[in-house]
Scaffold this motif. Structure first.
Motif, short mmCIF file in Angstrom:
data_model
loop_
_atom_site.label_atom_id
_atom_site.label_comp_id
_atom_site.label_asym_id
_atom_site.label_seq_id
_atom_site.Cartn_x
_atom_site.Cartn_y
_atom_site.Cartn_z
N LYS A 100 0.82 -1.22 0.00
CA LYS A 100 0.00 0.00 0.00
C LYS A 100 0.85 1.26 0.00
O LYS A 100 0.58 2.19 -0.75
CB LYS A 100 -0.93 0.01 1.21
CG LYS A 100 -2.00 -1.05 1.14
CD LYS A 100 -2.89 -1.01 2.35
CE LYS A 100 -3.89 -2.16 2.30
NZ LYS A 100 -4.70 -2.20 3.53
N THR A 101 1.86 1.30 0.85
CA THR A 101 2.64 2.53 1.01
C THR A 101 3.91 2.56 0.18
O THR A 101 4.45 3.63 -0.10
CB THR A 101 3.04 2.74 2.49
OG1 THR A 101 3.91 1.68 2.88
CG2 THR A 101 1.81 2.79 3.39
N GLY A 102 4.41 1.39 -0.21
CA GLY A 102 5.66 1.32 -0.96
C GLY A 102 6.90 1.44 -0.08
O GLY A 102 8.02 1.39 -0.56
N ARG A 103 6.70 1.60 1.22
CA ARG A 103 7.84 1.72 2.14
C ARG A 103 8.42 0.34 2.44
O ARG A 103 7.72 -0.66 2.45
CB ARG A 103 7.39 2.36 3.46
CG ARG A 103 6.98 3.79 3.30
CD ARG A 103 6.59 4.35 4.63
NE ARG A 103 6.17 5.73 4.50
CZ ARG A 103 5.43 6.37 5.36
NH1 ARG A 103 5.01 5.75 6.45
NH2 ARG A 103 5.09 7.62 5.15
N ARG A 104 9.71 0.33 2.71
CA ARG A 104 10.36 -0.94 3.06
C ARG A 104 9.88 -1.40 4.43
O ARG A 104 9.61 -0.59 5.32
CB ARG A 104 11.87 -0.76 3.05
CG ARG A 104 12.39 -0.56 1.63
CD ARG A 104 13.91 -0.66 1.60
NE ARG A 104 14.38 -0.54 0.25
CZ ARG A 104 14.69 0.61 -0.36
NH1 ARG A 104 14.58 1.74 0.28
NH2 ARG A 104 15.11 0.62 -1.60
N LYS A 105 9.81 -2.72 4.60
CA LYS A 105 9.32 -3.30 5.85
C LYS A 105 10.43 -3.64 6.84
O LYS A 105 10.14 -4.07 7.95
CB LYS A 105 8.51 -4.57 5.55
CG LYS A 105 7.17 -4.29 4.91
CD LYS A 105 6.40 -5.57 4.82
CE LYS A 105 4.94 -5.32 4.55
NZ LYS A 105 4.15 -6.55 4.64
N GLY A 106 11.69 -3.50 6.43
CA GLY A 106 12.78 -3.77 7.36
C GLY A 106 13.33 -5.18 7.29
O GLY A 106 14.08 -5.60 8.16
N PHE A 107 12.97 -5.92 6.24
CA PHE A 107 13.57 -7.24 6.04
C PHE A 107 13.67 -7.52 4.55
O PHE A 107 13.08 -6.82 3.73
CB PHE A 107 12.79 -8.35 6.77
CG PHE A 107 11.44 -8.66 6.18
CD1 PHE A 107 11.31 -9.68 5.25
CD2 PHE A 107 10.32 -7.95 6.55
CE1 PHE A 107 10.06 -9.98 4.71
CE2 PHE A 107 9.07 -8.24 6.03
CZ PHE A 107 8.94 -9.27 5.10
N GLY A 108 14.46 -8.53 4.23
CA GLY A 108 14.63 -8.88 2.83
C GLY A 108 15.30 -10.22 2.68
O GLY A 108 15.48 -10.96 3.66
N PHE A 109 15.67 -10.53 1.44
CA PHE A 109 16.26 -11.81 1.12
C PHE A 109 17.50 -11.60 0.25
O PHE A 109 17.50 -10.76 -0.64
CB PHE A 109 15.25 -12.70 0.39
CG PHE A 109 14.02 -12.96 1.22
CD1 PHE A 109 14.00 -14.01 2.13
CD2 PHE A 109 12.92 -12.13 1.13
CE1 PHE A 109 12.88 -14.23 2.91
CE2 PHE A 109 11.79 -12.36 1.90
CZ PHE A 109 11.78 -13.41 2.80
N VAL A 110 18.53 -12.39 0.53
CA VAL A 110 19.78 -12.32 -0.22
C VAL A 110 20.06 -13.72 -0.76
O VAL A 110 20.13 -14.68 0.01
CB VAL A 110 20.95 -11.87 0.67
CG1 VAL A 110 22.26 -11.90 -0.09
CG2 VAL A 110 20.68 -10.48 1.24
N GLU A 111 20.20 -13.83 -2.08
CA GLU A 111 20.58 -15.10 -2.69
C GLU A 111 22.06 -15.01 -3.02
O GLU A 111 22.50 -14.09 -3.71
CB GLU A 111 19.79 -15.38 -3.96
CG GLU A 111 20.16 -16.71 -4.59
CD GLU A 111 19.55 -16.92 -5.98
OE1 GLU A 111 19.82 -17.99 -6.54
OE2 GLU A 111 18.86 -16.03 -6.48
N MET A 112 22.82 -15.97 -2.51
CA MET A 112 24.27 -15.93 -2.70
C MET A 112 24.85 -17.34 -2.71
O MET A 112 24.13 -18.31 -2.46
CB MET A 112 24.93 -15.07 -1.63
CG MET A 112 24.80 -15.58 -0.22
SD MET A 112 25.50 -14.44 1.01
CE MET A 112 27.22 -14.36 0.54
N ALA A 113 26.15 -17.42 -3.00
CA ALA A 113 26.84 -18.71 -3.01
C ALA A 113 26.66 -19.39 -1.66
O ALA A 113 26.74 -18.75 -0.61
CB ALA A 113 28.31 -18.50 -3.31
N GLU A 114 26.44 -20.69 -1.70
CA GLU A 114 26.16 -21.44 -0.47
C GLU A 114 27.27 -21.32 0.56
O GLU A 114 27.01 -21.10 1.74
CB GLU A 114 25.91 -22.91 -0.82
CG GLU A 114 25.32 -23.70 0.31
CD GLU A 114 24.91 -25.10 -0.13
OE1 GLU A 114 25.19 -26.03 0.65
OE2 GLU A 114 24.33 -25.25 -1.21
#
Length: 151
Positions: A100-114
Motif C-alpha cells: 500500500k505505502t511502498g515503504r520498506r518493511k525492514g527485512f529482505g532476502f539475499v541469494e548468494m553462493a552457499e
C-alpha cells in the motif's frame, strides 16, 4: 551519470570553441553540434575499466537464500549487496516493501553462493549495521512450509 553528462557538455563546448577558432565562418550552432558529436565519440571510446562499471556475472554454483531481518528502513539493495559480498558472490537482493505505502518493511532476502551464505550467517547474525542489529537466517521455503501446514 550527472558527472559524465557535465563532462560531455564541457567537452562539447570546448570542441565548439576549437572548431569556431579554426573555421570562423562556420555557424556557431553547427560548431556546437559537431563538438557534441566529438564529445560522444570520446566518451564512448574511453576504455571500459576507466569510467564504466564492471559487468558482474551471476554465480552459477550452489546457492542459498538468506532471510535478513531488522534492516534499516532507508537501506538500499546495493548497500546490502556490498555487505554480503564480503563473504561470497551475491546473485540478488530483494528488500520487501509494503504494497500500500511502498515503504520498506525492514527485512529482505539475499541469494548468494552457499559457502559464502554459511559464513555470512555466522558473521552477520547479531551484527550492527547502520545502528540496527541484523538477524540473518536461512530463508524458509514457502512450498515446504505449505506442505507441513497441510499435514
Amino acid at each position: 551519470m550527472q558527472k559524465s553528462f557535465l563532462i560531455a557538455l564541457i567537452a562539447a563546448a570546448v570542441g565548439a570553441l576549437v572548431i569556431f577558432q579554426f573555421l570562423p565562418t562556420f555557424p556557431a550552432y553547427l560548431a556546437f553540434l559537431l563538438g557534441a558529436l566529438l564529445a560522444i565519440g570520446i566518451v564512448t571510446a574511453v576504455p571500459a575499466g576507466v569510467s564504466k562499471t564492471k559487468v558482474e556475472t551471476e554465480y552459477k554454483g550452489p546457492t542459498m537464500t538468506l532471510y535478513v531481518g531488522n534492516l534499516p528502513y532507508r537501506v538500499h539493495e546495493g548497500e546490502v549487496k556490498a555487505l554480503f559480498a564480503e563473504f561470497g558472490p551475491v546473485n540478488s537482493v530483494r528488500l520487501v516493501r509494503d504494497r500500500k505505502t511502498g515503504r520498506r518493511k525492514g527485512f529482505g532476502f539475499v541469494e548468494m553462493a552457499e559457502s559464502g551464505a554459511q559464513k555470512a550467517m555466522t558473521k552477520l547474525n547479531d551484527f550492527t549495521f547502520q545502528e540496527r542489529t541484523l538477524k540473518v537466517r536461512e530463508a524458509k521455503n514457502q512450498d515446504t512450509e505449505a506442505e507441513r501446514a497441510d499435514d
